[in-house]
Design an enzyme around this catalytic site. Structure first.
Site, short mmCIF file in Angstrom:
data_model
loop_
_atom_site.label_atom_id
_atom_site.label_comp_id
_atom_site.label_asym_id
_atom_site.label_seq_id
_atom_site.Cartn_x
_atom_site.Cartn_y
_atom_site.Cartn_z
N HIS A 133 -5.26 -10.05 -8.65
CA HIS A 133 -5.53 -8.67 -8.24
C HIS A 133 -4.29 -7.87 -7.85
CE1 HIS A 133 -9.80 -9.26 -8.45
NE2 HIS A 133 -9.82 -10.17 -7.50
N ALA A 134 -3.17 -8.51 -7.57
CA ALA A 134 -1.99 -7.79 -7.10
C ALA A 134 -1.44 -6.88 -8.19
CB ALA A 134 -0.92 -8.77 -6.64
#
Length: 376
Positions: A133-134
């Protein structure tokens, strides 16, 4: 060539906080379960000590200012604008060790990539990886450094075409965005529908842009979806796309928050459906980087990843958990007896029909809108 398991006990030092759902304990339990079964003593299995990612490798994906911000947190300097970088709230707390731990985990993913393309292993599994998700300049969804993207970028920098397949319950939004405009990376994500689950993305119409048009593939599935529909959908899209794209390397994110009883998600897979997909990845006979991902029922995670590595290594494990491992579970207030789940059935025929219809509709959209863009 051996199957490599990449591990570091040092990751147990990094703690998101007592109330946070992401527990480093799941990494320890996976390692200890495999050790208790004696799998690390099997022929052609190696345990590789994890090494940190270099700053140059991390900057293949992440902005240097953001990386500096993470590093400063380790030194006790908290910027006033933490929220700008996606930190300082429940999902992504700012804690001492966040940079060191993230760089170590990411290093494990780069090691896995290097091993499989340099001939050191046929498959390499970093259970601490898969934090998808980063974004280049901010944290999101428990993820600070996008290790799958760094590993993929490393492979692309060496001239490899990469297929990234993500079977986590959550859409791999960060890695999709990072490679949204390239045809050197095919990203495929099967996940719970974003209308019901974070991050709210991952729909069929998100199929890439520019040179990458058609190279981002998303199949959202309804809450309650179980083995039969999830694995049917997987087989409908993953093997034909891999055959058409013809990658040099596959990178797989093996989040097991798709399993029933996960506290944060709403899918109903069993270990049988999970293992079927692992066996399919192995059948491609390609250099294979395997990464962890989500999973918040800690004993479920250890069982699923132990089964995954047993498939990678070609070793059949008995269903009864070793006594030493059951004792370890009890020491942590946990329970378990069997490695595999019982076969699951859907809640009702009506639910099954609704889920199947939704999956078929999404697949029709994919085949009509996205597949033709890469010649399928």
């Amino acid at each position: 060539m051996p199957s490599a398991f990449i591990h570091s006990d040092y990751l147990q030092q990094f703690d998101y906080g007592e109330e946070h759902p992401l527990k480093m304990l799941r990494l320890k339990l996976t390692y200890e379960l495999l050790k208790a079964y004696g799998l690390f003593e099997a022929p052609n299995v190696s345990v590789v000590e994890m090494e940190p990612c270099t700053r140059k490798q991390a900057e293949l994906v992440h902005n240097y200012v953001y990386l500096d911000t993470l590093a400063n947190i380790d030194y006790g300097y908290l910027p006033e604008n933490l929220m700008k970088y996606g930190m300082g709230h429940g999902d992504c707390p700012a804690f001492k060790g966040v940079y060191e731990g993230s760089m170590l985990s990411t290093g494990g993913s780069v090691q896995a990539a290097r091993l499989v393309v340099e001939g050191g292993a046929r498959v390499a599994f970093n259970t601490s990886g898969g934090l998808h998700h980063a974004f280049p300049s901010r944290a999101a969804g428990f993820c600070y450094i996008n290790d799958p993207a760094v590993a993929v970028a490393y492979l692309v920098s060496k001239g490899y075409r990469v297929a990234y397949i993500d079977i986590d319950a959550h859409h791999g939004d960060g890695i999709q965005q990072i490679f949204y405009h390239t045809d050197q990376v095919l990203t495929i994500s099967l996940h719970e529908n974003g209308h019901f689950l974070f991050p709210g993305t991952g729909f069929p119409e998100e199929y890439g842009a520019g040179f990458g048009k058609g190279y981002s593939i998303n199949l959202p599935l309804m809450s309650g979806t179980g083995d039969d529909i999830f694995t049917w959908a997987f087989m409908e899209i993953v093997p034909p796309l891999i055959d058409k794209f013809s990658p040099d390397v596959i990178v797989t994110q093996l989040g097991c928050d798709t399993l029933a009883d996960d506290p944060l998600t709403h899918l109903r897979l069993s270990t049988h459906g999970f293992v079927k997909m692992i066996e399919t990845f192995k059948s491609f006979r390609l250099p294979w980087v395997a990464l962890g991902g989500g999973g918040y029922n800690v004993p479920n995670v250890a069982r699923a990843w132990a089964l995954a590595f047993s498939v990678m290594a070609g070793v059949e494990l008995p269903d009864e958990l070793p006594e030493s491992y059951i004792k370890l579970l009890k020491e942590h207030g946990l329970e378990g007896q069997c490695l595999r789940d019982p076969e699951r059935t859907c809640q009702t025929p009506e639910d099954h029909n609704v889920q199947r219809q939704s999956a078929e509709e999404m697949l029709v959209r994919l085949k009509r809108e996205a597949f033709p863009l890469i010649g399928l």
